[in-house]
Design a protein around this motif. Structure first.
Motif, short mmCIF file in Angstrom:
data_model
loop_
_atom_site.label_atom_id
_atom_site.label_comp_id
_atom_site.label_asym_id
_atom_site.label_seq_id
_atom_site.Cartn_x
_atom_site.Cartn_y
_atom_site.Cartn_z
N ARG A 40 55.58 20.20 28.59
CA ARG A 40 54.99 19.51 27.03
C ARG A 40 54.07 20.77 26.25
NH1 ARG A 40 55.41 14.43 24.63
NH2 ARG A 40 55.52 13.92 26.77
N MET A 62 49.81 11.84 39.57
CA MET A 62 48.57 11.07 39.85
C MET A 62 47.83 10.83 41.59
SD MET A 62 48.53 6.95 38.21
CE MET A 62 48.42 7.66 36.26
N HIS A 63 46.30 10.13 41.36
CA HIS A 63 46.01 10.55 42.34
C HIS A 63 45.06 11.49 43.59
CE1 HIS A 63 46.16 6.37 41.58
NE2 HIS A 63 47.13 6.20 41.48
N GLY A 89 46.04 14.79 31.34
CA GLY A 89 45.57 13.16 31.49
C GLY A 89 44.74 13.33 32.75
N GLY A 90 44.26 12.34 32.94
CA GLY A 90 43.04 12.59 34.87
C GLY A 90 44.30 13.02 35.74
N SER A 91 45.37 12.82 35.86
CA SER A 91 46.22 13.35 36.71
C SER A 91 45.42 14.83 37.00
CB SER A 91 47.40 13.01 36.99
OG SER A 91 47.63 11.79 37.41
N THR A 112 44.30 15.15 26.93
CA THR A 112 44.87 14.50 26.68
C THR A 112 45.14 12.78 26.54
OG1 THR A 112 47.11 14.54 27.68
CG2 THR A 112 46.53 15.74 26.62
N THR A 113 44.47 11.87 27.70
CA THR A 113 44.32 11.37 27.58
C THR A 113 42.78 10.44 27.76
OG1 THR A 113 44.02 10.96 29.83
CG2 THR A 113 46.57 10.65 28.98
N SER A 115 40.71 8.87 29.93
CA SER A 115 40.74 8.63 31.37
C SER A 115 38.86 9.09 31.38
CB SER A 115 41.31 9.60 32.45
OG SER A 115 41.20 10.52 32.45
N THR A 120 32.82 13.93 34.48
CA THR A 120 32.33 13.23 35.62
C THR A 120 32.55 14.14 36.70
OG1 THR A 120 34.51 12.64 36.81
CG2 THR A 120 33.42 10.74 34.90
N VAL A 122 33.00 13.19 39.46
CA VAL A 122 33.40 12.59 40.43
C VAL A 122 35.81 13.32 40.51
CG1 VAL A 122 34.17 10.79 41.37
CG2 VAL A 122 32.17 10.96 39.96
N LYS A 131 43.20 7.17 49.40
CA LYS A 131 42.56 7.52 48.91
C LYS A 131 40.75 7.49 48.96
CE LYS A 131 42.33 7.96 43.41
NZ LYS A 131 43.00 7.36 42.19
N LEU A 150 46.50 16.76 20.35
CA LEU A 150 46.95 16.56 21.67
C LEU A 150 47.08 15.04 21.46
CD1 LEU A 150 45.84 19.24 23.68
CD2 LEU A 150 47.33 19.33 21.95
N SER A 153 50.99 12.12 20.43
CA SER A 153 52.14 12.16 21.21
C SER A 153 52.06 10.93 22.40
CB SER A 153 52.77 13.36 21.78
OG SER A 153 51.42 14.01 22.94
N HIS A 241 47.47 3.94 37.54
CA HIS A 241 45.81 3.17 37.41
C HIS A 241 45.30 2.85 36.54
CE1 HIS A 241 41.91 4.64 37.66
NE2 HIS A 241 42.04 5.34 35.71
P1 NAD Z 1 48.04 10.12 33.36
O1 NAD Z 1 46.92 11.78 33.59
O2 NAD Z 1 48.72 10.39 35.20
O3 NAD Z 1 49.37 10.24 32.42
C1 NAD Z 1 49.32 9.51 32.71
C2 NAD Z 1 50.44 9.34 31.69
O4 NAD Z 1 50.51 9.66 30.81
C3 NAD Z 1 51.57 10.56 32.28
O5 NAD Z 1 53.06 10.08 32.21
C4 NAD Z 1 51.41 11.45 30.91
O6 NAD Z 1 52.59 12.82 31.86
C5 NAD Z 1 50.89 11.20 30.15
N1 NAD Z 1 50.90 12.07 28.96
C6 NAD Z 1 49.36 12.36 29.70
N2 NAD Z 1 49.16 12.97 28.28
C7 NAD Z 1 50.60 12.76 27.06
C8 NAD Z 1 50.48 13.71 26.05
N3 NAD Z 1 49.70 14.11 25.13
N4 NAD Z 1 51.48 13.04 25.66
C9 NAD Z 1 52.07 12.13 26.03
N5 NAD Z 1 52.13 12.10 27.40
C10 NAD Z 1 51.28 12.03 28.15
O7 NAD Z 1 46.90 8.97 33.75
P2 NAD Z 1 45.87 9.06 32.94
O8 NAD Z 1 45.45 7.66 33.43
O9 NAD Z 1 44.60 9.80 32.41
O10 NAD Z 1 44.29 9.27 34.65
C11 NAD Z 1 44.12 9.35 36.13
C12 NAD Z 1 44.65 9.19 36.90
O11 NAD Z 1 42.80 10.24 36.56
C13 NAD Z 1 44.51 9.07 38.06
O12 NAD Z 1 44.78 9.64 39.42
C14 NAD Z 1 42.52 8.67 38.88
O13 NAD Z 1 41.85 8.22 39.67
C15 NAD Z 1 41.88 9.88 37.99
N6 NAD Z 1 40.78 9.88 37.66
C16 NAD Z 1 39.44 10.31 37.87
C17 NAD Z 1 38.49 10.14 37.56
C18 NAD Z 1 37.38 10.53 37.78
O14 NAD Z 1 35.79 11.03 37.20
N7 NAD Z 1 37.32 11.37 38.53
C19 NAD Z 1 38.17 8.66 36.32
C20 NAD Z 1 39.41 8.69 35.42
C21 NAD Z 1 40.56 8.87 36.19
#
Ligand code: NAD
Length: 339
Positions: A40, A62-63, A89-91, A112-113, A115, A120, A122, A131, A150, A153, A241
């Motif tokens: 994307r 993820m993870h 995103g966070g992944s 783009t999410t 999270s 952090t 971490v 994990k 961003l 979408s 998550h």
């Molecule tokens: P993710 O990154 O997996 O994204 C969720 C979904 O959204 C995915 O299907 C992705 O393709 C989609 N997506 C993302 N951006 C998009 C966009 N702009 N348009 C359309 N679709 C989009 O999920 P998440 O919840 O953002 O992150 C989860 C991961 O982050 C987990 O592994 C979690 O443990 C980690 N995390 C870590 C911390 C930390 O401080 N270390 C904090 C929060 C989360």
């Protein structure tokens, strides 16, 4: 008494700020970028970076499984990259952090999410199905670029669950043993912005600012029951998550409501509701988010083991943690009851 340590990071926030990416990479003295992004965003990001982009990897999941990190590491080394730009995103952010902690490369993250991982120090990683989490200043990204465009979408369901994931960071910061006046201000403003964004059919700017502030709370103070429960459910039962955070948050808050009355009063005030746990539950319901662990695919037969695991490693929490108490909490979250 309290101790407050600010995390050193540069934050660029705005609509269209992705256009500043090349400038921001050069600002930290880097010239060979590995782009970590899905289909994307990749082409657009490479276009903005021009000849600074020397490689790309699109396989973040993820993870943060270590096998995927090994693959990305090979691409990074082949390309001779000195910097990772991660857009996702966070992944995706997790993979950039995993590369940085192994090689010392700098990171410019474009989330783009909601999270909050980008602010952090971490990193959670999965090896052989387990994990584990580690914290280090090397994990903290150097620069974060928040571009509201961003996030447009993002599908509605991800918008809702990711925003409640952010809300959870702010909520638990307010009753953290490390709570302090600066983090309290950030957390309460995050609650207000995230609630406004969730109510106003997803005002993207409010949500993204709320996510940044909430992420800053997560990076500054220790989290409690809610985050530990979600870590257990995600790690041991492979639940997604952000949806897991969305279901569990009102129930974890209800568990702590009598033991953290001042934090709950302030959260309720920021949400403009009578009762904080019920207010969060209603916010999720109105926004169309998930309310039960059952709908996320957890089997009722797994609830006993989840309670055992969650009570197994002790950690600070306002209310005393008991196996029976956690089993009852999980039962209500599984069924999707209003707290
Ligand atoms: P993710 O990154 O997996 O994204 C969720 C979904 O959204 C995915 O299907 C992705 O393709 C989609 N997506 C993302 N951006 C998009 C966009 N702009 N348009 C359309 N679709 C989009 O999920 P998440 O919840 O953002 O992150 C989860 C991961 O982050 C987990 O592994 C979690 O443990 C980690 N995390 C870590 C911390 C930390 O401080 N270390 C904090 C929060 C989360």
């Amino acid at each position: 008494m309290f101790v407050y340590t600010a995390q050193p990071a540069r934050v660029v926030f705005g609509t269209g700020s992705l256009g500043l990416l090349a400038e921001e990479v050069e600002r930290i003295g880097r010239s060979r970028v590995l782009v970590v992004a899905g289909e994307r965003h990749r082409e657009r990001v490479e276009g903005v970076l021009g000849e600074l982009a020397v490689g790309a990897f699109g396989g973040a999941v993820m993870h943060t499984p270590v096998e995927v990190t090994e693959q990305a590491l090979a691409v990074l080394r082949d390309a001779g990259a000195d910097c990772v730009v991660a857009v996702g995103g966070g992944s995706t952010t997790g993979l950039a952090k995993a590369l940085a902690v192994r090689t010392g490369v700098d990171q410019v993250i474009v989330p783009t999410t909601y999270s909050g991982s980008e602010v952090t120090p971490v990193l959670g990683e999965t090896a052989d199905g387990v994990k584990t989490t580690r914290t280090s200043p090397d994990i903290l990204p150097e620069t974060v670029i928040y571009d509201v465009d961003l996030t447009r979408s993002l599908p509605h369901d991800v918008t809702v669950t990711s925003a409640v994931n952010a809300l959870a960071h702010a909520v638990e910061a307010l009753y953290s043993p490390q709570a302090n006046p600066v983090v309290d201000l950030l957390a309460l403003d995050a609650v207000r912005r995230l609630a406004a964004g969730l109510r106003g059919s997803g005002d993207r700017e409010q949500l993204l600012q709320g996510a940044w502030l909430a992420g800053t709370c997560l990076g500054s103070v220790g989290m409690a029951l809610h985050h530990k429960l979600c870590h257990t459910l995600g790690g041991s039962f492979d639940l997604p998550h952000a949806p897991t955070h969305t279901v569990v948050l009102p129930h974890a808050m209800a568990y702590n409501v009598a033991a953290a009355p001042e934090a709950m009063r302030r959260i309720a005030e920021a949400l403009d509701v009578e009762d904080a746990p019920r207010g969060v539950f209603d916010l999720v319901t109105t926004a169309g988010g998930p309310t039960s662990l059952r709908e996320l695919g957890l089997a009722e037969a797994d609830l006993d083991r989840a309670a055992e695991l969650a009570v197994g490693t002790p950690y600070p929490n306002p209310a005393e943690l008991t196996r029976d108490g956690l089993r009852a909490l999980l039962g209500r979250a599984w069924a999707g009851e209003r707290p």
